[in-house]
Design a protein around this motif. Structure first.
Motif, PDB file in Angstrom:
ATOM      1  N   PRO A 138      -4.727  14.592   5.824  1.00 40.09           N
ATOM      2  CA  PRO A 138      -3.508  14.704   4.999  1.00 40.09           C
ATOM      3  C   PRO A 138      -2.432  13.688   5.352  1.00 40.09           C
ATOM      4  N   GLU A 139      -2.447  13.183   6.610  1.00 42.08           N
ATOM      5  CA  GLU A 139      -1.444  12.204   7.027  1.00 42.08           C
ATOM      6  C   GLU A 139      -1.986  10.771   7.032  1.00 42.08           C
ATOM      7  N   SER A 140      -3.219  10.590   6.604  1.00 48.15           N
ATOM      8  CA  SER A 140      -3.838   9.256   6.482  1.00 48.15           C
ATOM      9  C   SER A 140      -3.839   8.480   7.797  1.00 48.15           C
ATOM     10  N   ARG A 141      -3.988   9.176   8.911  1.00 48.52           N
ATOM     11  CA  ARG A 141      -4.052   8.494  10.208  1.00 48.52           C
ATOM     12  C   ARG A 141      -5.463   8.041  10.536  1.00 48.52           C
ATOM     13  N   VAL A 142      -6.451   8.740  10.006  1.00 53.14           N
ATOM     14  CA  VAL A 142      -7.839   8.309  10.065  1.00 53.14           C
ATOM     15  C   VAL A 142      -8.323   8.183   8.634  1.00 53.14           C
ATOM     16  N   ASN A 143      -9.395   7.472   8.425  1.00 54.84           N
ATOM     17  CA  ASN A 143      -9.815   7.103   7.075  1.00 54.84           C
ATOM     18  C   ASN A 143     -11.250   7.526   6.810  1.00 54.84           C
ATOM     19  N   HIS A 147      -9.406   8.696  -3.649  1.00 53.92           N
ATOM     20  CA  HIS A 147      -9.791   7.556  -2.813  1.00 53.92           C
ATOM     21  C   HIS A 147      -9.990   7.922  -1.349  1.00 53.92           C
ATOM     22  N   LEU A 148      -9.641   9.160  -0.986  1.00 55.77           N
ATOM     23  CA  LEU A 148      -9.774   9.720   0.363  1.00 55.77           C
ATOM     24  C   LEU A 148      -8.836   9.050   1.361  1.00 55.77           C
ATOM     25  N   ASN A 149      -7.981   8.154   0.901  1.00 52.79           N
ATOM     26  CA  ASN A 149      -7.092   7.387   1.760  1.00 52.79           C
ATOM     27  C   ASN A 149      -5.844   6.978   1.002  1.00 52.79           C
ATOM     28  N   SER A 150      -4.824   6.607   1.763  1.00 50.54           N
ATOM     29  CA  SER A 150      -3.726   5.830   1.203  1.00 50.54           C
ATOM     30  C   SER A 150      -4.206   4.387   1.032  1.00 50.54           C
ATOM     31  N   PRO A 151      -3.733   3.666   0.013  1.00 47.76           N
ATOM     32  CA  PRO A 151      -4.080   2.237  -0.086  1.00 47.76           C
ATOM     33  C   PRO A 151      -3.668   1.441   1.146  1.00 47.76           C
ATOM     34  N   GLY A 152      -2.656   1.952   1.872  1.00 51.73           N
ATOM     35  CA  GLY A 152      -2.279   1.423   3.176  1.00 51.73           C
ATOM     36  C   GLY A 152      -2.271  -0.080   3.273  1.00 51.73           C
ATOM     37  N   GLY A 169       0.805  -1.208   0.000  1.00 50.90           N
ATOM     38  CA  GLY A 169       0.000   0.000   0.000  1.00 50.90           C
ATOM     39  C   GLY A 169       0.836   1.255   0.000  1.00 50.90           C
ATOM     40  N   ASP A 170       1.929   1.245   0.765  1.00 51.07           N
ATOM     41  CA  ASP A 170       2.803   2.414   0.813  1.00 51.07           C
ATOM     42  C   ASP A 170       3.434   2.690  -0.551  1.00 51.07           C
ATOM     43  N   LYS A 171       3.838   1.638  -1.237  1.00 49.76           N
ATOM     44  CA  LYS A 171       4.438   1.816  -2.560  1.00 49.76           C
ATOM     45  C   LYS A 171       3.415   2.375  -3.550  1.00 49.76           C
ATOM     46  N   ALA A 172       2.178   1.876  -3.467  1.00 49.66           N
ATOM     47  CA  ALA A 172       1.117   2.392  -4.347  1.00 49.66           C
ATOM     48  C   ALA A 172       0.841   3.862  -4.048  1.00 49.66           C
ATOM     49  N   PHE A 173       0.844   4.222  -2.768  1.00 49.64           N
ATOM     50  CA  PHE A 173       0.612   5.604  -2.347  1.00 49.64           C
ATOM     51  C   PHE A 173       1.673   6.521  -2.948  1.00 49.64           C
ATOM     52  N   SER A 174       2.909   6.053  -2.923  1.00 46.88           N
ATOM     53  CA  SER A 174       4.020   6.845  -3.462  1.00 46.88           C
ATOM     54  C   SER A 174       3.961   6.924  -4.984  1.00 46.88           C
ATOM     55  N   THR A 175       3.689   5.792  -5.641  1.00 51.84           N
ATOM     56  CA  THR A 175       3.716   5.747  -7.103  1.00 51.84           C
ATOM     57  C   THR A 175       2.519   6.477  -7.719  1.00 51.84           C
ATOM     58  N   LEU A 176       1.327   6.208  -7.204  1.00 50.59           N
ATOM     59  CA  LEU A 176       0.134   6.882  -7.710  1.00 50.59           C
ATOM     60  C   LEU A 176       0.117   8.357  -7.329  1.00 50.59           C
ATOM     61  N   GLY A 177       0.774   8.672  -6.220  1.00 49.82           N
ATOM     62  CA  GLY A 177       0.855  10.052  -5.765  1.00 49.82           C
ATOM     63  C   GLY A 177      -0.046  10.303  -4.575  1.00 49.82           C
ATOM     64  N   LYS A 178       0.531  10.919  -3.550  1.00 46.45           N
ATOM     65  CA  LYS A 178      -0.229  11.211  -2.333  1.00 46.45           C
ATOM     66  C   LYS A 178      -1.465  12.041  -2.631  1.00 46.45           C
ATOM     67  N   ASP A 179      -1.294  13.131  -3.368  1.00 50.71           N
ATOM     68  CA  ASP A 179      -2.429  14.017  -3.646  1.00 50.71           C
ATOM     69  C   ASP A 179      -3.508  13.298  -4.442  1.00 50.71           C
ATOM     70  N   ARG A 235      -2.943   2.371  12.276  1.00 56.56           N
ATOM     71  CA  ARG A 235      -3.071   3.441  11.290  1.00 56.56           C
ATOM     72  C   ARG A 235      -2.717   4.800  11.890  1.00 56.56           C
ATOM     73  N   ILE A 236      -3.115   5.047  13.140  1.00 52.06           N
ATOM     74  CA  ILE A 236      -2.854   6.352  13.755  1.00 52.06           C
ATOM     75  C   ILE A 236      -1.360   6.608  13.943  1.00 52.06           C
ATOM     76  N   PHE A 237      -0.541   5.568  13.854  1.00 44.40           N
ATOM     77  CA  PHE A 237       0.915   5.708  13.947  1.00 44.40           C
ATOM     78  C   PHE A 237       1.567   5.499  12.583  1.00 44.40           C
ATOM     79  N   HIS A 238       0.844   5.810  11.511  1.00 42.28           N
ATOM     80  CA  HIS A 238       1.363   5.662  10.150  1.00 42.28           C
ATOM     81  C   HIS A 238       1.747   4.208   9.865  1.00 42.28           C
ATOM     82  N   ASN A 239       0.861   3.298  10.295  1.00 44.05           N
ATOM     83  CA  ASN A 239       1.012   1.860  10.048  1.00 44.05           C
ATOM     84  C   ASN A 239       2.221   1.241  10.731  1.00 44.05           C
ATOM     85  N   ARG A 240       2.653   1.840  11.823  1.00 47.26           N
ATOM     86  CA  ARG A 240       3.725   1.241  12.622  1.00 47.26           C
ATOM     87  C   ARG A 240       3.145   0.255  13.626  1.00 47.26           C
TER      88      ARG A 240
END
Length: 491
Positions: free
Chosen positions: A279-284, A128-133, A112-122, A352-357
């Protein structure tokens, strides 16, 4: 006339039957009685067998009939709520190809993180209102890369509740709400996301036809009806993820209304009339049950994986002889702050609230000479409540400024200790209702089948149990808890 609701949870299947005319609950059961197991073949993995869900669903329906409080032949519609974000894959014969990768599984984060980067955050946040995460699309990508023999056999991809509807009816369908929770829906284009499908290489044929949440998603098969003592042809008239359904069960449908639940995971869910995102995708944000492209109703969802699962873990640790009532009595005797014991409840996968940590669960300041069972349990309920507060502050950053929240009198909200901890930690007034996810699914079936003319009619018989108001006094304790959490996050 009766309506049957099924709630496919992580820990059990819950089934409720309500009388349509009065919304009176005539039967409410769960199966199995003890929490169902989550398989974890590797660290960070979480799987369950869809065929076990189906078996347990049938047993729960049979169990609901044991007291003979209603005639099963008088059930007019069936509704389904289900654990969100799970991946179920079937072959061309409709057979399950592998265990479901469920919501708290962390293996697909990097996809999901790679898709978020490749497709573009904005692009992702706008469309999609979210990162694929770590959602369903990323889980399917993991299967494609790591289990190619399984992937090659896939005919249909679905969420857990769609699988149950298929087993009941033989029909396959999805909805905008369901597709949005898997990160398969494009809110700008108002269609299945060609960008996500193209990026991951998924064919359109994997996905069933799209229907409204409140519509007929199939009719009960004659062989299943005979096995369960029901009437053949009953419509499956509602299908929703558990958190949108929990909000629906509390009549949370309009902008500004907020619902909470504290089961295996903990959720706060607020409705908006805008395509909002963090903007930080901590909530969806997903399409709510009453979303249409012409009338936007989105649900912003704060999810904390490690909440009720920590309380159930504590019960197992303390032994089978202790009940939840015993646990609540022990913690009730302990004053606020648990004499310094602080608990971070995040031991159920990537948060998710910790950026998927994944930071794990922690017990801090444990004093073996002072702290006993009551402190242990009080620290847990406070830690869970503080995790809600932490997430709520993120939602406040994104414009949700509710003063009260509705919750069903179920799961952790059955505990007066947790009720008080939640209210004091969050500063929110809580309205408790005699409702749960399975009742919501039954009400949804009534709306989808036409038994109710409107949502207003569906909730005429739903009663509020009580209102709990904050009194203050937890802020310093919370700030101390937050300092400990911040230290862990900065390591």
């Amino acid at each position: 006339m009766y309506l049957l609701g099924i709630d496919l949870g992580t820990s059990s299947i819950k089934v409720s039957v309500i009388e349509a005319a009065t919304q009176r609950i005539v039967s409410s059961v769960q199966y199995p009685e003890v929490e169902a197991e989550i398989s974890s073949p590797q660290v960070g993995w979480a799987e369950q067998n869809p065929e076990t869900w189906w078996k347990n669903t049938k047993n729960a329906i049979k169990k609901s009939q044991e007291k003979r409080n209603y005639d099963p032949k008088d059930i007019q519609a069936i509704g389904i709520a289900y654990q969100m974000h799970g991946l179920v894959v079937l072959d061309a014969q409709g057979e399950v190809l592998r265990p479901s990768i469920i919501w708290c599984d962390s293996r697909a984060v990097e996809y999901g993180d790679k898709a978020f980067s490749t497709l573009g955050k904005d692009f992702c946040l706008e469309h999609h209102l979210n990162s694929p995460g770590n959602f369903t699309a990323a889980k399917l990508a993991w299967v494609k890369e790591n289990e190619p023999a399984v992937y090659e056999k896939i005919d249909k991809v679905m969420l857990p509740g769609e699988y149950l509807a298929y087993k009941l009816s033989g029909a396959l369908s999805t909805s905008i709400s369901a597709l949005s929770e898997g990160i398969f829906w494009d809110f700008v284009e108002n269609k299945l996301s060609t960008s996500v499908l193209k990026y991951f290489g998924f064919p359109r044929s994997f996905f069933p036809d799209i229907q409204d949440v409140f519509s007929v998603h199939g009719e009960l098969r004659s062989d299943v009806a005979a096995e369960l003592g029901l009437r053949s042809g009953i419509p499956i008239a509602y299908k929703s993820g558990d958190q949108p359904n929990n909000a629906f069960s509390l009549n949370v449908l309009e902008p500004g209304e907020v619902a909470a639940t504290a089961g295996t995971s903990g959720v706060i869910y607020g409705v908006s009339d805008a395509l909002v995102h963090d903007p930080e995708s901590r909530v969806n944000t997903f399409a709510h049950v009453n979303y249409t492209p012409d009338q936007v109703r989105t649900g912003t969802l704060l999810c904390i994986n490690g909440t009720g699962i920590l309380y159930s873990w504590a019960k197992k640790l303390l032994g089978n002889s202790i009940s939840y009532q015993d646990m609540n009595a022990s913690s009730a005797a302990i004053s606020a702050g648990a004499e310094g014991l602080r608990v971070l409840p995040f031991g159920n996968g990537a948060e998710r609230i910790f950026h998927n940590r994944t930071i794990g669960a922690h017990f801090e300041n444990l004093d073996l000479n002072r702290h006993h069972k009551g402190h242990f349990l009080k620290g847990i309920t406070e830690g869970i409540a503080f995790s809600f507060r932490y997430g709520l502050d993120i939602m406040r950053e994104n414009g949700m400024n509710a003063s009260k929240v509705k919750a069903g009198h179920a799961n952790l909200f059955l505990s007066e200790v947790f009720q008080r901890d939640f209210v004091e930690a969050t500063g929110l007034e809580v309205e408790l209702y005699d409702n749960d996810g399975s009742v919501g699914a039954a009400l949804g079936a009534g709306l989808g089948s036409g038994a109710f003319a409107s949502a207003k009619e569906a909730f005429l018989g739903v009663k509020k149990i009580k209102t709990i108001s904050p009194q203050g006094g937890y802020e310093d304790i919370y700030e101390n808890w937050k300092e400990i959490l911040t230290t862990k996050l900065n390591k």
